[in-house]
Design a protein around this motif. Structure first.
Motif, PDB file in Angstrom:
ATOM      1  N   VAL A   1       0.962  -1.320   0.014  1.00 47.91           N
ATOM      2  CA  VAL A   1       0.396   0.606   0.041  1.00 47.91           C
ATOM      3  C   VAL A   1       1.269   1.380  -0.843  1.00 47.91           C
ATOM      4  O   VAL A   1       1.560   1.450   0.741  1.00 47.91           O
ATOM      5  CB  VAL A   1      -1.152  -0.195   1.417  1.00 47.91           C
ATOM      6  N   ALA A   2       0.561   1.825  -0.262  1.00 55.35           N
ATOM      7  CA  ALA A   2       1.629   3.573  -0.437  1.00 55.35           C
ATOM      8  C   ALA A   2      -0.110   4.763  -1.211  1.00 55.35           C
ATOM      9  O   ALA A   2      -0.414   4.538  -1.823  1.00 55.35           O
ATOM     10  CB  ALA A   2       2.086   2.980  -2.053  1.00 55.35           C
ATOM     11  N   LEU A   3       0.318   5.316  -0.500  1.00 61.91           N
ATOM     12  CA  LEU A   3      -0.910   6.777  -0.606  1.00 61.91           C
ATOM     13  C   LEU A   3       0.367   7.989  -0.742  1.00 61.91           C
ATOM     14  O   LEU A   3       1.678   8.062   0.304  1.00 61.91           O
ATOM     15  CB  LEU A   3      -1.612   6.565   0.929  1.00 61.91           C
ATOM     16  N   ARG A   4       0.937   8.853  -1.003  1.00 55.78           N
ATOM     17  CA  ARG A   4       0.942   9.753  -1.824  1.00 55.78           C
ATOM     18  C   ARG A   4       0.008  11.446  -1.616  1.00 55.78           C
ATOM     19  O   ARG A   4      -0.601  10.861  -2.036  1.00 55.78           O
ATOM     20  CB  ARG A   4       1.977  10.111  -3.363  1.00 55.78           C
ATOM     21  N   ALA A   5       0.395  11.881  -0.782  1.00 55.77           N
ATOM     22  CA  ALA A   5      -0.644  13.292  -1.046  1.00 55.77           C
ATOM     23  C   ALA A   5       0.296  14.610  -0.658  1.00 55.77           C
ATOM     24  O   ALA A   5       1.258  14.551  -0.096  1.00 55.77           O
ATOM     25  CB  ALA A   5      -1.410  13.266   0.045  1.00 55.77           C
ATOM     26  N   GLY A   6      -0.451  16.014  -1.171  1.00 59.94           N
ATOM     27  CA  GLY A   6      -0.092  16.591  -0.317  1.00 59.94           C
ATOM     28  C   GLY A   6       0.211  17.520   0.560  1.00 59.94           C
ATOM     29  O   GLY A   6      -0.522  16.991   1.361  1.00 59.94           O
ATOM     30  N   ALA A   7       1.085  17.972   1.186  1.00 65.99           N
ATOM     31  CA  ALA A   7       1.297  18.427   2.708  1.00 65.99           C
ATOM     32  C   ALA A   7       0.446  19.537   2.669  1.00 65.99           C
ATOM     33  O   ALA A   7       0.214  20.114   2.204  1.00 65.99           O
ATOM     34  CB  ALA A   7       2.276  18.918   2.453  1.00 65.99           C
TER      35      ALA A   7
END
Length: 85
Positions: A1-7
């Protein structure tokens, strides 16, 4: 599982945050890529979603849902939420 989001602290008013989710397991793949304008209230959502795998019951194992055994599948969709729509 990988989640990337803007801060959240890097966001500028009026500019949506980028969001990417990748889930892989049991020969199943879930990909979501898009933006969200208000992440704390899930508003301004605009995400492309792709699901694929050998059978829906494998996706059910990952998501902890009762899904039937099916032939191999590939689904694509767009999720959007803007206010109450």
């Amino acid at each position: 599982v990988a989640l990337r989001a803007g801060a959240l602290e890097d966001g500028a008013p009026g500019r949506p945050y980028p969001v990417t989710l990748e889930v892989r397991g049991r020969e199943t793949e879930v990909l979501a890529d898009g933006t969200i304008a208000e992440p704390l209230v899930l508003d301004g959502l605009d995400v492309d979603v792709k699901l694929s795998g050998p059978t829906l019951d494998r996706l059910g194992e990952i998501a902890r849902l009762a899904l039937p055994a099916t032939p191999p599948y590939r689904l694509t969709s767009r999720l959007a939420r803007d206010g109450r729509r």
